[in-house]
Design a protein around this motif. Structure first.
Motif, PDB file in Angstrom:
ATOM      1  N   ARG A 194       7.540   7.929   1.392  1.00 39.95           N
ATOM      2  CA  ARG A 194       6.755   7.805   2.636  1.00 39.95           C
ATOM      3  C   ARG A 194       7.630   7.307   3.792  1.00 39.95           C
ATOM      4  N   ARG A 250       0.819  -1.214   0.000  1.00 33.83           N
ATOM      5  CA  ARG A 250       0.000   0.000   0.000  1.00 33.83           C
ATOM      6  C   ARG A 250       0.853   1.265   0.000  1.00 33.83           C
ATOM      7  N   LEU A 251       2.102   1.135   0.454  1.00 36.46           N
ATOM      8  CA  LEU A 251       2.994   2.302   0.482  1.00 36.46           C
ATOM      9  C   LEU A 251       3.288   2.826  -0.920  1.00 36.46           C
ATOM     10  N   ASP A 252       3.108   1.985  -1.919  1.00 32.67           N
ATOM     11  CA  ASP A 252       3.377   2.428  -3.288  1.00 32.67           C
ATOM     12  C   ASP A 252       2.112   2.860  -4.018  1.00 32.67           C
ATOM     13  N   LEU A 253       0.992   2.770  -3.348  1.00 27.31           N
ATOM     14  CA  LEU A 253      -0.262   3.192  -3.978  1.00 27.31           C
ATOM     15  C   LEU A 253      -0.439   4.701  -3.788  1.00 27.31           C
ATOM     16  N   PRO A 254      -0.921   5.416  -4.803  1.00 24.97           N
ATOM     17  CA  PRO A 254      -1.144   6.857  -4.596  1.00 24.97           C
ATOM     18  C   PRO A 254      -2.296   7.085  -3.618  1.00 24.97           C
ATOM     19  N   HIS A 255      -2.292   8.233  -3.015  1.00 26.75           N
ATOM     20  CA  HIS A 255      -3.350   8.616  -2.060  1.00 26.75           C
ATOM     21  C   HIS A 255      -3.455   7.581  -0.940  1.00 26.75           C
ATOM     22  N   ARG A 275       7.056   5.811  -4.380  1.00 22.26           N
ATOM     23  CA  ARG A 275       6.173   6.409  -3.381  1.00 22.26           C
ATOM     24  C   ARG A 275       6.497   5.865  -1.987  1.00 22.26           C
ATOM     25  N   GLU A 285       2.688  11.779  -3.062  1.00 26.55           N
ATOM     26  CA  GLU A 285       1.471  11.099  -2.615  1.00 26.55           C
ATOM     27  C   GLU A 285       0.501  10.852  -3.773  1.00 26.55           C
TER      28      GLU A 285
END
Lengths: 209, 236
Positions: free
Chosen positions: B229, A45-50, B225, B134
């Protein structure tokens, strides 16, 4: 721990081993698989946008079993239509964003098996079944089967899944999807002023569409 | 008999002329310098003869002092603390007449440039970078790499660069110069790269005032991403 080992191997090495005949999974095996899927979800999920949709265990477990049995059925070609229907059931729950993403953790590997099955027996029962599934889970089949409108609409309504879907269309350079009137603007927006650099022939086929 | 010389105390520096002769010892008492260890017979070495001696004695075994050529002692050798001449007359480093000149360090100067260069990097804040990452398309993140400083600044490299309010840089080898600036001399780029980054294992990030800092290449990571993060999480 057949299913757990299958998933561990898939995530760690990208290669899988399946037994000769489809067998039911033990409860402990399913519990361990769910735990592994949750860890995989937390990392992915860390690579998913938003903000990613929540984890839905039922969809995630259904999908990993679907993937496992598809691998078995692609190898054991003598299994009949009834066996395929029994081992590759439809997902019984609602295809929500959470279900789409949780199932995608495993279904994203299915297109490779679909290609393998096509090579072994074009248009046989397994291929038909997989193509039907591909239309129901478009997030996992970018670059392959066209999507079912309703499930794709659910996908596009969620910011994270919409972003991931467009990312995959660009990544796979899926012309069929990118030229769809409702998807082309999304792809264009993602490419911005750099479409010539990021997808050199994007304007060629979108203008012709 | 042993020969001794007596000099006035203010003449101590003259002993430097015989400092190199072996076996000489000296002592000071009552405003007089005493020198011994001279050859017992024969002509004294020229540097010794050139000393401004006020008295020359011969010393017998009983410590009696005889003036040169006299058979009657005139005094007894006082109780002295003898030192080798090298210790009695230590060396001093001479003071130069003129102070040494330290070569001035060259101050790198950047000057406004009319030459348009394509942007290759930008410096922004971690908050701005996170906000972009993001929601950014994966295809826009994939060509980029980034490194974050402890102060929360982020250097982003690659093309196309993200549309962020930031200081943009153009690249000359491993040097990153602020957009709109160049070295005052064209040859400075390769020279500075050689002098400041001989291993070519870092980027040198210049400010418009000519100051610079090293950004090791090993600190640059692909702009996924998750990497952004996790970087933000490490600051929390």
């Amino acid at each position: 721990m057949l299913l757990t080992s299958f998933l561990q191997d898939l995530l760690a090495t990208g290669s899988i081993t399946v037994s000769g005949q489809p067998v039911p999974f033990e409860t402990a095996d399913l519990e361990a698989t769910e735990k592994l899927l949750r860890e995989y979800y937390a990392e992915d999920r860390l690579d998913l946008p938003h903000a990613a949709p929540a984890f839905e265990a039922a969809a995630a477990l259904w999908a990993v079993q679907y993937l496992y049995y598809t691998a078995v059925l692609a190898v054991v070609r003598e299994l009949d239509e009834a066996a395929i229907a029994r081992h590759l059931p439809e997902f019984e729950g609602e295809v929500t964003p959470a279900a789409s993403y949780s199932a995608d953790l495993s279904l994203r590997y299915l297109p490779d098996l679909l290609q393998l099955a096509k090579g072994l027996a074009p248009a046989d029962t397994l291929v038909v079944r997989l193509r039907h599934t591909a239309r129901q889970w478009p997030l996992s089949f970018v670059g392959h089967e066209p999507a079912d409108d309703a499930t794709e609409a659910t996908l596009l309504a969620h910011p994270a899944l919409r972003g991931a879907y467009v990312d995959r269309i660009i990544g796979a350079q899926d012309r069929q999807r990118a030229s769809q009137p409702h998807l082309a603007p999304l792809v264009q927006a993602a490419l911005g002023a750099y479409s010539a650099q990021l997808w050199p022939d994007f304007h060629t086929f979108t203008l012709l569409a | 008999m042993e020969r001794l010389l007596v000099l006035a105390a203010p003449d101590r520096p003259t002993l430097g002329a015989v400092r190199h002769l072996p076996g000489l010892q000296a002592a000071e008492a009552a405003g007089q310098l005493w020198l011994r260890g001279l050859p017992a017979t024969g002509e004294l070495p020229l540097p010794v003869r050139a000393l401004p001696a006020v008295q020359a004695y011969e010393l017998d075994a009983q410590g009696r002092l005889f003036a040169a050529g006299q058979r009657t002692p005139t005094a007894l050798l006082p109780n002295l603390t003898w030192q080798p001449l090298a210790e009695f007359v230590p060396l001093e480093i001479p003071t130069a007449a003129l102070p040494a000149q330290v070569a001035p360090r060259y101050q790198v100067r950047l000057v406004p440039s009319g030459r348009a260069q394509a942007g290759a990097a930008l410096l922004t804040t971690l908050a701005a970078w996170q906000a972009y990452a993001e929601a950014a398309p994966e295809s826009r993140l994939r060509p980029l790499r980034f490194a974050a400083s402890a102060e929360g600044q982020v250097l982003v490299l690659g093309t196309p660069l993200p549309p962020l309010a930031s200081q943009e840089y153009w690249q000359q080898g491993n040097l990153l110069l602020p957009a709109g600036f160049d070295f005052e001399a064209a040859l400075l780029g390769p020279l500075l790269a050689q002098q400041l980054n001989a291993e070519a294992d870092a980027l040198l990030l210049f400010s418009p005032d000519g100051s610079w800092e090293r950004v090791p290449l090993a600190h640059l990571v692909p702009a996924t991403r998750s990497a952004v993060r996790l970087t933000v999480a490490s600051f929390e």
